[in-house]
Design an enzyme around this catalytic site. Sequence first.
Site, PDB file in Angstrom:
ATOM      1  N   VAL A   1      -2.949  80.273  95.856  1.00 41.98           N
ATOM      2  CA  VAL A   1      -3.870  79.111  96.111  1.00 41.98           C
ATOM      3  C   VAL A   1      -3.967  78.681  97.575  1.00 41.98           C
ATOM      4  CG1 VAL A   1      -4.828  76.425  95.669  1.00 41.98           C
ATOM      5  CG2 VAL A   1      -3.787  77.620  93.792  1.00 41.98           C
TER       6      VAL A   1
ATOM      7  N   ASP B   1      -4.560  70.309  78.467  1.00 42.23           N
ATOM      8  CA  ASP B   1      -3.155  69.872  79.102  1.00 42.23           C
ATOM      9  C   ASP B   1      -3.188  68.811  79.944  1.00 42.23           C
ATOM     10  OD1 ASP B   1      -0.660  71.299  80.575  1.00 42.23           O
ATOM     11  OD2 ASP B   1      -1.559  71.898  81.613  1.00 42.23           O
TER      12      ASP B   1
ATOM     13  N   GLY C   1      -0.824  84.512  90.857  1.00 44.25           N
ATOM     14  CA  GLY C   1      -1.955  84.427  92.258  1.00 44.25           C
ATOM     15  C   GLY C   1      -1.608  82.896  92.860  1.00 44.25           C
TER      16      GLY C   1
ATOM     17  N   LYS D   1      -8.312  79.056  94.892  1.00 42.80           N
ATOM     18  CA  LYS D   1      -7.903  79.843  93.912  1.00 42.80           C
ATOM     19  C   LYS D   1      -7.502  80.964  93.795  1.00 42.80           C
ATOM     20  CE  LYS D   1      -6.433  77.594  89.578  1.00 42.80           C
ATOM     21  NZ  LYS D   1      -6.135  77.620  88.631  1.00 42.80           N
TER      22      LYS D   1
ATOM     23  N   GLY E   1       2.170  81.792  92.580  1.00 39.80           N
ATOM     24  CA  GLY E   1       3.120  82.504  91.656  1.00 39.80           C
ATOM     25  C   GLY E   1       3.121  83.628  91.354  1.00 39.80           C
TER      26      GLY E   1
END
Length: 677
Positions: free
Chosen positions: A29, A137, A27, A43, A24
Amino acid sequence: MNPLGPGDPLRLGPYRLAGVLGAGGMGKVYFGHDSQGRAAAIKVLLPQLAHDQHLVQRFLREAEAARAVTGPGVAHVLAAQTEGGRPWIASEFLAGPTLDQAVSAHGLFSEQAVRALAASLAQALQNIHAVGLIHRDLKPENIVLTSNGPRIIDFGIARPEHGLTLTTTGQVPVTPGYGAPEQVLGQRVGPAADIFSLGAVLAYAASGRRAYDGAHVAAVQYEVVHGEPDLSQVPEQLRTLIGPCLAKDPAFRPSPDQIRTAFAPPRGAERIWQHGPLATDIKQREVGAKQLTTLPGTVVSAPPNRRRFLTGIATGAAVLAAGGGAAAWLLGDDESGDRAKKTSPQAKNGAVPAAGKRMWGPLMIADPWSPPALVIDGNVVFGGKDGGLVVHGAVDGKKKWEALNITPSSEFLALPDGLLVAADAGGTVHAFTPSTGKQQWTADVDAVVLLAANDDALFLMTRDKKIRALDTKTRKPLWTVTSPFGSGYGTAGKRHLVLHTDTGDVSALDTGSGKKLWERRGLATYTAIPAVHGDNVIVGGNSLKAVGLDDGKDVWSVPSQSGLESFGWGSASVDGRRVYAVDNTVLHCRELSNGAKLWAYDLKTFHVANTPPAVLDSVVCGITVKGKSFDAVAIHKETGKRAWGHEQHRSKSLKLTADRNQLFLLQGESATSVSGG
C-alpha cells in the site's frame, strides 16, 4: 511510512507515489497524490501474483464492492486498474486514527460519543446493505475517525448477501470477538452479521474491552457461539442498547434504522470529531498528509509532530494478507516492521542451548499467513515476509535462498526423494533442492493447492476443484477425478489418499487409480486434520478415532470429555506406537493400537483443532497461554510431566513444527528456533 525502494513504482495511473504505507505477502500500500494534490492510498498486488486469476478476481470484487457504496460513512474508491499490468485500487486517504488507536491514545468514549458513533456506523451499514453487500469484518481497526466522522474501510472480504465465507487452511474466517456466531460456524450470513459486529465495536468503544475474550482464539470463538457478552464495564444506559445487537439469533438483532433511532445521539454530539484531544490528533494527521502531497515524490521533510504522523499515517489504507480472507492493517500493529535479528549466544558459539532456549530468532521475516514451517534436510521453509517462499538454515537461522514466484498459500511439501515442491500463481509445480534452491523440474498441472505426497506421486487440487495425481518421476498426470468435496485438504499413505474438509467430512481414494474407497460425512469436527499411519487414519472430533483405511470403519474410539462439539479432540500426531492429541484443553498420550490412555497433561487453554502436537525426540510440545502471550510448552513423552516452557511474549497465534530435537515457531512475522534439550 517508509520511503520508496528500488523496486517501487514512481507512479500508478494518475498518482505520484510518495512512500510505502505497508507491505504484506500479497501486496503493498502506497501513499500517493494526483496532479491536483488529492491524497490517496493505493493498494497494489505484487507482480508475481498479478497472473493469479483467483487473487485478481478477489481484488476486482473488492474494488467493485467499495465503489458500489455511496454516502459519507465509507472510504470511497477513487480509481482502479484491475486488468492488464499490476492491479491496483486507489481509495480516499483518511487522515485519522482507527477506533482502537483512538481508544488507546485518548481513553474510553463518553456515552454521547458512543451514541454518535453508533448512529454514524449504523447509517454506513445501511448504505452498504442497500446495495446487497455485507461487510463481514467490521472491527475497531476497520473504522477510521476523521474530522467528518467515522468511516468504514477495507472491503477485502465484503461479499454479496448470497456469497459464502472465505476460509483457508488454519485461518479463522472472522476476526475473533467481532464476527457473528453464524460466521464462526461457517454458516451463510446476512446483514445481521454486521449488526453483531457493530454491537461488539460499540462495547469496545464504551469499555475499552472486548465483549468476548479468552486466552486463546478458540476460546474467544467458543464464547461468541455459546457464551454471553461481558458488558459489565459498559455504562448502564448503553448496555440495554448494545445487548440486542449481540443476540445469538440473527432474527433478534435490530436493523440499522432501529439502531439509529434507539441510540438517538444528543444534538451536537457529532462535534466529538471536531473538538478536544481526538480532534487535535485528527488535525495533526491531516496537516501531515497535506504537506506530503506537496512534496516532489519522496518523504524528505518532517511535518508537525513527525513521529506521531509517520506511525499513524497508515490508518487510511489496508494491505492484502497472504492466503485469503481479510486485509491486514500494518503500521497500527506493534509487531509490524523489521526488527533487529536475534540469535542465541550459545548458537553463535556453536554450543547447543539448554532445553527450551532459543537457538536463533526471533527474526521478523515470515509471512503472517504462512502455513506452518516445513523442515527438510537441515533447512526450514516458510512463506516470506516479502512474498514467496523463503528457506533458512535450521541450525543457525541464516537465510539460504528464496523463490518469490511461489505462492505459499498453495502449501509446500517434501517429497520422499528429498526435493521440496511448491506451486506458483499460474498453477505450475516447482521442485527444488532444499539446500541450494536449484530448480530440478517443473510441471504445469493447474495446481491451486498441494495436498500430499507418497513415494510415487504428488496429489493436488486443480482450479476447477478436481483431484490430480502427478507422477513425480515422469512429471505426467496419473489420474484426475472429481473431488468428493468442493474443497479440502489431504494426507497420503502408500495406498490411500485421505481427503478432509473444514467441516469434518472425510473420504479415502485409492492412490493408484483415484477411485473412491469410502466417505464419511461429519466424521471429524472443527477442522481437525487426520493423521495416516499404517492401515489406519486417526481422526479428531467428538471422539478420537482410529478408522480403517480400507473400509472407513471404526477400529477404536475415545469420546471427548469436554461435552463441547466444537472443542473436542483436535488433530493428532502419531509417533511410534503412541498417539498425541488434545481434548478440549488436555494433551493426551494414548496407545496407537487401542486408544488406551498412558498420560494426560492440562495445557489450561483451548487447542486450535487443525494444529497437531509437535513431537520431538524426548518431548511433545503444545501451545499454552500466559496472560495474552501464546507460548510453547514441552511435556516428557515417557512421564507426561512438564519438561520446559518457552515464553514468546507475543499475543498472536502460534504455529509449531518439530524436527528431531528442535522446535520451530511461527508467530505473526516472527520465526524462532528452540532447542528441545
